[in-house]
Design a protein around this motif. Structure first.
Motif: not given
Length: 394
Positions: A218, A221-222, A231, A235, A276, A280
């Motif tokens: 999280l 990603m944030l 995020s 997660g 991720i 992303e």
């Protein structure tokens, strides 16, 4: 036929202590009061005792008396062996009833051995007590045990191979609670190894790893995407992949042991990277092609872009652990659960990365183009990287 247990099956250990200084008494209690009752517990294969002295009836021969009566050591041994047995005496009929006759010849104490007849000399019987001293003593031992510096008898409990460790330990504890009430005064049982505690701590470690891994995803990603929904979607992968791994372990007949839990902990660290990458890439392409195509088409293109690479990467890691499944014996019992757990976690993450994550991204992510200056961290890092790259190329 193979052993019904292994070194990895030693799941519970405790010490038998007493106020008495007689090691014979402690070992006798451990052998005859504790061991046989624990061996009757379902799921237990062996109960092994260490320390103390095994009680014996010992016959110390007198060479001069053997020579006097012209008796050999073998004569004494055979006489004692032949007297230590029960035998059938047939059936005695009394009218319409029949009674079984049984001879009781088992040795119960020192007097039985001492009064055993070996031979006859001039019509006078020669007893064991005439040529030897009969005593109670300890068998010559090759092991010893202590607890907190005090003499003790250590007891090791082994579960059956393939049995459930937690269930077996629970039944052993119930049996020990009953045994404690039957022990003589001054005799106590002190537990010093309980594998269920280690398993509970391992489960707690796996839970903590899942929580920490999800939080780290999280945060990453944030920080780099500045998107809360992305995020949260990323997660979800860790707890769901561990859930899939537990299902695979149950279908494979692998119990939750220290080694399988260790494999899950390893898997937690390996499932995050693919998550991720997938999320992303979807977010990046959504922002680049905002308004140029439908949300579903953009998600499909982004997932297809990295899906093949994620599949190959996960498959390679899974194949690395597969040779461990060919191990046999103690090595197989140790490392097979670990290999299955890691492979199951990676397999679960791969399925989620290729199916659930693109679906959730297509439904919940916004496709609006990213406003300028929304991600200062990436802008700062990109500027530094471009400056370093230009300097290196020049």
């Amino acid at each position: 036929l193979g052993a019904v247990s292994s070194r990895m099956g030693e799941v519970f250990e405790f010490a038998v202590l007493g106020e008495t200084d007689d090691p014979l008494e402690l070992r006798s209690i451990a052998d005859w009061t504790i061991r046989y009752r624990l061996q009757g517990v379902p799921g237990i294969s062996f109960v092994i005792n260490f320390g103390g002295f095994v009680k014996q009836f010992q016959v110390f021969l007198k060479p001069e008396m053997l020579k006097h009566y012209d008796i050999t050591i073998n004569d004494v041994r055979e006489a004692i062996e032949n007297s230590n047995r029960n035998f059938s005496g047939g059936i005695l009929g009394r009218g319409a009833q029949e009674e079984l006759i049984k001879g009781l010849g088992r040795i119960d104490g020192l007097e039985d051995i001492a009064n055993t007849v070996i031979a006859s000399r001039e019509n006078i019987p020669v007893f064991v007590k005439d040529v030897a001293d009969v005593r109670i003593g300890g068998k010559w031992r090759r092991d010893d045990a202590s607890y907190n510096g005090e003499p003790a008898v250590a007891v090791t409990v082994q579960k059956q191979y393939g049995g459930n460790t937690l269930s077996a330990i629970g039944r052993v504890k119930e049996a020990l609670a009953q045994i404690r009430s039957d022990l003589p005064p001054g005799i106590s049982i002190e537990e010093f190894y309980d594998q269920s505690i280690l398993i509970a701590k391992s489960i707690s470690h796996v839970n903590r790893s899942i929580i920490e891994g999800s939080i780290l995803i999280l945060l990453v990603m944030l920080v780099f995407l500045c998107d809360v929904r992305a995020s949260l979607i990323a997660g979800l992968t860790i707890p769901l992949s561990i859930l899939i791994a537990l299902i695979v372990l149950a279908l494979s007949g692998v119990d939750l042991t220290v080694m399988s839990l260790g494999g899950l902990a390893i898997g937690v660290g390996k499932v995050a990277s693919g998550t991720i990458i997938m999320v992303e890439n979807i977010v990046r392409i959504m922002r680049e092609k905002a308004g140029k195509a439908s949300r579903l088409e953009i998600t499909y293109e982004a997932a297809k872009d990295v899906g093949t690479h994620l599949f190959a990467t996960s498959l390679i890691i899974i194949l690395v652990f597969l040779p461990l499944l060919s191990l046999q014996g103690i090595e197989g019992a140790m490392f097979k659960p670990t290999a299955i757990a890691v492979a199951a976690a990676l397999f679960g993450a791969l399925i989620l990365n290729l199916t659930l994550q693109p679906l959730l991204c297509s439904v919940f992510l916004n496709v609006d183009q990213k406003p300028a200056g929304r991600d200062p961290i990436m802008r700062f890092l990109t500027g530094k990287y471009e400056a370093a790259l230009n300097w290196a190329l020049e």
